[in-house]
Design an enzyme around this catalytic site. Sequence first.
Site: not given
Length: 113
Positions: A99-100
């Site tokens: 997850c960015l």
Amino acid sequence: MTSSSATARKALSKIACNRLQKELVEWQVNPPAGFKHKVTDNLQRWVIEVIGAPGTLYANDTYQLQVDFPEHYPMEAPQVIFLHPAPLHPHIYSNGHICLGKTNDQKIPTCSS
């Protein structure tokens, strides 16, 4: 990446192919500390071994990243996921996806379930 999306992936452009060949040679000559490229015959998909950094919860653990380069790399970012087993971390899903995401109100990345 599922097998159906893997077959749908387009071949690398000439620019992407040249760039990746150059980067692979550089990696072999001057590999980054703590990372090891697992040699395959697929320039579009790299498997990278990552050794956990000393002094962290991940010290001495080894993980594998799968890096899939798109047709128009480097103008498009590669997809990077952890192969099983992924490290336990709030920004890494159990399927290995990283997850960015980032919200406007926060300075650190956040993920929704």
